[in-house]
Motif scaffolding. Structure first.
Motif, PDB file in Angstrom:
ATOM      1  N   ALA A   1       0.834  -1.207   0.000  1.00 29.28           N
ATOM      2  CA  ALA A   1       0.000   0.000   0.000  1.00 29.28           C
ATOM      3  C   ALA A   1       0.869   1.257   0.000  1.00 29.28           C
ATOM      4  O   ALA A   1       0.577   2.225  -0.708  1.00 29.28           O
ATOM      5  N   VAL A   2       1.934   1.250   0.786  1.00 33.71           N
ATOM      6  CA  VAL A   2       2.862   2.386   0.811  1.00 33.71           C
ATOM      7  C   VAL A   2       3.520   2.548  -0.555  1.00 33.71           C
ATOM      8  O   VAL A   2       3.625   3.662  -1.080  1.00 33.71           O
ATOM      9  N   SER A   3       3.938   1.448  -1.152  1.00 34.50           N
ATOM     10  CA  SER A   3       4.563   1.486  -2.475  1.00 34.50           C
ATOM     11  C   SER A   3       3.595   2.029  -3.531  1.00 34.50           C
ATOM     12  O   SER A   3       3.979   2.853  -4.372  1.00 34.50           O
ATOM     13  N   ALA A   4       2.340   1.595  -3.480  1.00 31.97           N
ATOM     14  CA  ALA A   4       1.334   2.092  -4.430  1.00 31.97           C
ATOM     15  C   ALA A   4       1.144   3.597  -4.267  1.00 31.97           C
ATOM     16  O   ALA A   4       1.015   4.332  -5.261  1.00 31.97           O
ATOM     17  N   ALA A   5       1.141   4.069  -3.028  1.00 30.44           N
ATOM     18  CA  ALA A   5       0.985   5.507  -2.775  1.00 30.44           C
ATOM     19  C   ALA A   5       2.195   6.280  -3.299  1.00 30.44           C
ATOM     20  O   ALA A   5       2.038   7.351  -3.902  1.00 30.44           O
ATOM     21  N   GLN A   6       3.384   5.735  -3.081  1.00 29.46           N
ATOM     22  CA  GLN A   6       4.592   6.389  -3.596  1.00 29.46           C
ATOM     23  C   GLN A   6       4.577   6.424  -5.117  1.00 29.46           C
ATOM     24  O   GLN A   6       4.874   7.458  -5.723  1.00 29.46           O
TER      25      GLN A   6
ATOM     26  N   LYS B   1       2.365   8.957  -6.396  1.00 26.18           N
ATOM     27  CA  LYS B   1       2.790  10.291  -5.972  1.00 26.18           C
ATOM     28  C   LYS B   1       1.810  10.950  -4.996  1.00 26.18           C
ATOM     29  O   LYS B   1       1.559  12.150  -5.055  1.00 26.18           O
ATOM     30  N   VAL B   2       1.277  10.135  -4.097  1.00 25.90           N
ATOM     31  CA  VAL B   2       0.463  10.671  -3.001  1.00 25.90           C
ATOM     32  C   VAL B   2       1.441  11.202  -1.957  1.00 25.90           C
ATOM     33  O   VAL B   2       2.389  10.513  -1.575  1.00 25.90           O
ATOM     34  N   GLU B   3       1.197  12.410  -1.519  1.00 30.37           N
ATOM     35  CA  GLU B   3       2.078  13.054  -0.563  1.00 30.37           C
ATOM     36  C   GLU B   3       2.152  12.251   0.742  1.00 30.37           C
ATOM     37  O   GLU B   3       1.119  11.861   1.286  1.00 30.37           O
ATOM     38  N   PRO B   4       3.362  12.013   1.268  1.00 30.10           N
ATOM     39  CA  PRO B   4       3.504  11.273   2.526  1.00 30.10           C
ATOM     40  C   PRO B   4       2.735  11.936   3.676  1.00 30.10           C
ATOM     41  O   PRO B   4       2.232  11.248   4.566  1.00 30.10           O
TER      42      PRO B   4
ATOM     43  N   ALA C   1      -5.154   6.188  -9.750  1.00 36.21           N
ATOM     44  CA  ALA C   1      -4.127   5.482  -8.977  1.00 36.21           C
ATOM     45  C   ALA C   1      -4.013   6.071  -7.571  1.00 36.21           C
ATOM     46  O   ALA C   1      -3.806   5.337  -6.595  1.00 36.21           O
ATOM     47  N   GLN C   2      -4.169   7.370  -7.457  1.00 37.95           N
ATOM     48  CA  GLN C   2      -4.102   8.014  -6.152  1.00 37.95           C
ATOM     49  C   GLN C   2      -5.316   7.669  -5.296  1.00 37.95           C
ATOM     50  O   GLN C   2      -5.181   7.403  -4.099  1.00 37.95           O
ATOM     51  N   VAL C   3      -6.505   7.658  -5.892  1.00 36.04           N
ATOM     52  CA  VAL C   3      -7.702   7.268  -5.138  1.00 36.04           C
ATOM     53  C   VAL C   3      -7.550   5.827  -4.646  1.00 36.04           C
ATOM     54  O   VAL C   3      -7.848   5.523  -3.485  1.00 36.04           O
ATOM     55  N   ALA C   4      -7.056   4.954  -5.507  1.00 37.31           N
ATOM     56  CA  ALA C   4      -6.834   3.563  -5.093  1.00 37.31           C
ATOM     57  C   ALA C   4      -5.853   3.509  -3.922  1.00 37.31           C
ATOM     58  O   ALA C   4      -6.081   2.790  -2.941  1.00 37.31           O
ATOM     59  N   ALA C   5      -4.792   4.288  -3.992  1.00 34.45           N
ATOM     60  CA  ALA C   5      -3.796   4.310  -2.913  1.00 34.45           C
ATOM     61  C   ALA C   5      -4.399   4.839  -1.614  1.00 34.45           C
ATOM     62  O   ALA C   5      -4.099   4.315  -0.528  1.00 34.45           O
ATOM     63  N   LEU C   6      -5.259   5.836  -1.702  1.00 38.47           N
ATOM     64  CA  LEU C   6      -5.928   6.371  -0.509  1.00 38.47           C
ATOM     65  C   LEU C   6      -6.833   5.319   0.130  1.00 38.47           C
ATOM     66  O   LEU C   6      -6.854   5.172   1.360  1.00 38.47           O
ATOM     67  N   ILE C   7      -7.567   4.604  -0.708  1.00 36.88           N
ATOM     68  CA  ILE C   7      -8.446   3.553  -0.186  1.00 36.88           C
ATOM     69  C   ILE C   7      -7.621   2.469   0.497  1.00 36.88           C
ATOM     70  O   ILE C   7      -7.967   2.002   1.588  1.00 36.88           O
TER      71      ILE C   7
END
Length: 155
Positions: free
Chosen positions: A30-35, A38-41, A127-133
């Motif tokens: 999940a962290v890798s998907a967010a990175q 480009k979801v802000e840490p 991709a960002q929405v998926a990472a947030l979920i």
């Protein structure tokens, strides 16, 4: 009943190491998907703190407020996070992520409303929405593990 008065709880990592390792792998993915998206840490830490506030997870609140401060998060924003809608301290993206986090965390209250999802989709790509979920889902799972096993922050 305080944690000091509680009965001893199962040590999940010891009793079910494969499942615990899989949870760690899910978190890392999940962290890798967010990175990658480009979801802000900073947004990820806000998600972790807000879900932990809602769930009442002292262990995760302690951990993630420390992590957020280490990343440069301000005390003012951390203190105001529980009332984020009433403050001017959070950006449009942060507000959308927090609303989505609350909806995912409180899914039993009426699912994730279309308006909340649409708000997130208006400021984040797919991709960002998926990472947030995934971020909200993982912290909710960790909250439940920490609460069920009575994990407590270290003094």
């Amino acid at each position: 009943m305080s944690n000091r008065d509680s009965i001893s709880r199962v040590a999940l990592k010891k009793i079910t190491p494969d499942v615990s390792a899989s949870m760690g792998s899910l978190h890392a993915a999940a962290v890798s998907a967010a990175q990658d998206a480009k979801v802000e840490p900073e947004i990820l830490e806000l998600i972790r703190i807000r879900a932990s506030q809602i769930n009442g997870c002292a262990f995760c609140l302690d951990m993630h407020t420390k992590d957020a401060r280490a990343q440069g998060e301000t005390e003012q924003r951390i203190y105001a996070l529980n009332a984020w809608r009433e403050t001017p301290f959070f950006s449009e993206r942060e507000r959308a992520a927090l609303a989505l986090t609350e909806a995912v965390t409180l899914v039993h209250d009426g699912r994730v409303p279309d308006a909340v999802y649409a708000e997130a989709a208006s400021v984040f790509d797919e991709a960002q929405v998926a990472a947030l979920i995934w971020a909200a889902t993982v912290i909710n799972a960790y909250n439940r593990i920490a609460i069920a096993t009575r994990m407590a922050p270290k003094s």
